[in-house]
Enzyme design. Structure first.
Site, short mmCIF file in Angstrom:
data_model
loop_
_atom_site.label_atom_id
_atom_site.label_comp_id
_atom_site.label_asym_id
_atom_site.label_seq_id
_atom_site.Cartn_x
_atom_site.Cartn_y
_atom_site.Cartn_z
N GLU A 51 52.52 48.30 51.87
CA GLU A 51 53.64 47.42 51.55
C GLU A 51 53.90 47.40 50.05
O GLU A 51 52.96 47.31 49.25
CB GLU A 51 53.31 46.02 52.05
CG GLU A 51 54.32 44.95 51.68
CD GLU A 51 53.83 43.56 52.02
OE1 GLU A 51 54.67 42.63 52.03
OE2 GLU A 51 52.62 43.40 52.27
N LEU B 240 55.02 45.42 46.90
CA LEU B 240 55.15 44.05 46.42
C LEU B 240 55.60 44.08 44.97
O LEU B 240 55.03 44.82 44.15
CB LEU B 240 53.82 43.30 46.53
CG LEU B 240 53.24 43.14 47.94
CD1 LEU B 240 51.87 42.48 47.88
CD2 LEU B 240 54.18 42.32 48.82
N ASP C 248 35.90 44.67 42.97
CA ASP C 248 36.32 45.21 41.67
C ASP C 248 37.36 44.27 41.06
O ASP C 248 38.48 44.67 40.72
CB ASP C 248 36.90 46.61 41.85
CG ASP C 248 37.07 47.35 40.52
OD1 ASP C 248 36.51 46.89 39.51
OD2 ASP C 248 37.79 48.37 40.49
#
Length: 292
Positions: free
Chosen positions: A70, A72, A200
């Site tokens: 997706e 964004l 991370d």
């Protein structure tokens, strides 16, 4: 981790295609992207913090792979820093709450019959079901029953093996020999429930849009929640409101500061392995402090 974010040319390229983002990379792209996809799915299933919706890892005809997800429209974390602190804490507490729920329901007739079909099951070990990558280094996530064993074997020792292979650094080897047997002492009388962590969480892997905070580029595993904060505290980019909101939900346990140095050690060694001897001094300084 700094300078190896997947949206940069050192690791891959992020392209916008309508409402889809795509990363491309040469080898070992499939391992990296499959680990990232599994990590995004794991976080997504907790419904605690927003991540891009993963779509598919694709082999490219000329070699390498692509990862579609997706798109964004993200901007730097600012307005929602405190909210992200709360949500990261919720992510870390999610598995613990699953365990508490399981205990309450285990005596009910038929309890658990359909458990795990639409949400994660409670995890009682440390690790992850697939390999992930921190930067371009693959991380083994074989399940272990206790955290110190997992952390030493699959994080610190794995990184030190690379240092030995590539540099043969005598001082690092000697300090590691002194430090390794001391590590279990740092976890005495501490109950550690496996927490799903991003893996991370530096400032380059967090963002926000108009609706709230976003995490991306994860390298997930079930580990000690404190591990997550080490890199967040090393390179800046997180306001005090982030940490205050986090610790309002997960207070610091006794010995936090020393363990934080231990977890920062992993990140310094990892940076040494990625970027070279400019991180040697920082690595050895932390090791000297820990062996005292």
């Amino acid at each position: 981790m700094p300078a190896i974010d997947a949206s940069e040319t050192s690791r891959g390229m992020l392209l916008e295609h309508g409402q889809t983002a795509r990363k491309t990379r040469s080898n070992p792209a499939r391992t990296m992207f499959e680990g990232e996809m599994a990590s995004l799915i794991a976080i997504q299933q907790t419904n605690t913090v927003r991540v891009p919706n993963p779509i598919k890892v694709i082999d490219l005809p000329g070699g390498g792979a692509a990862f579609a997800m997706e798109y964004l429209k993200m901007k730097s974390l600012s307005k929602y820093s405190s909210k992200l602190g709360e949500q990261v804490a919720d992510l870390h507490l999610y598995n613990q709450k699953l365990g508490e729920k399981l205990k309450k329901e285990e005596n009910r007739v038929g309890a658990g019959l359909f458990a795990g079909l639409t949400e994660p099951r409670y995890v009682d070990k440390f690790g992850f079901h697939t390999v992930t990558c921190c930067g371009y280094i693959s991380q083994v996530n074989e399940w272990q029953s206790d955290w110190p064993t997992f952390f030493v074997r699959h994080r610190l020792q794995a990184q030190m093996d690379l240092i030995e292979r590539d540099y043969g650094d005598r001082e690092a080897r000697e300090l590691w020999t002194q430090l390794k047997p001391k590590i279990p002492e740092m976890f005495c009388d501490l109950e550690i429930i496996p927490a799903l962590i991003h893996g991370d969480l530096w400032a380059g892997n967090v963002a926000e849009d108009d609706s709230g905070p976003i995490l991306f580029d994860p390298a997930c595993f079930y580990g000690h929640s404190e591990f997550e904060l080490a890199i967040s505290m090393m390179f800046g980019g997180f306001s005090s409101s982030f940490f205050s909101a986090y610790h309002n939900k997960i207070p610091k346990a006794p010995g936090f500061e020393k363990r934080n140095k231990l977890y920062q050690l992993f990140n310094f060694i990892n940076h040494w392995n990625h970027f070279g001897t400019q991180y040697r001094r920082s690595t050895l300084n932390v090791m000297r402090k820990l062996v005292k």
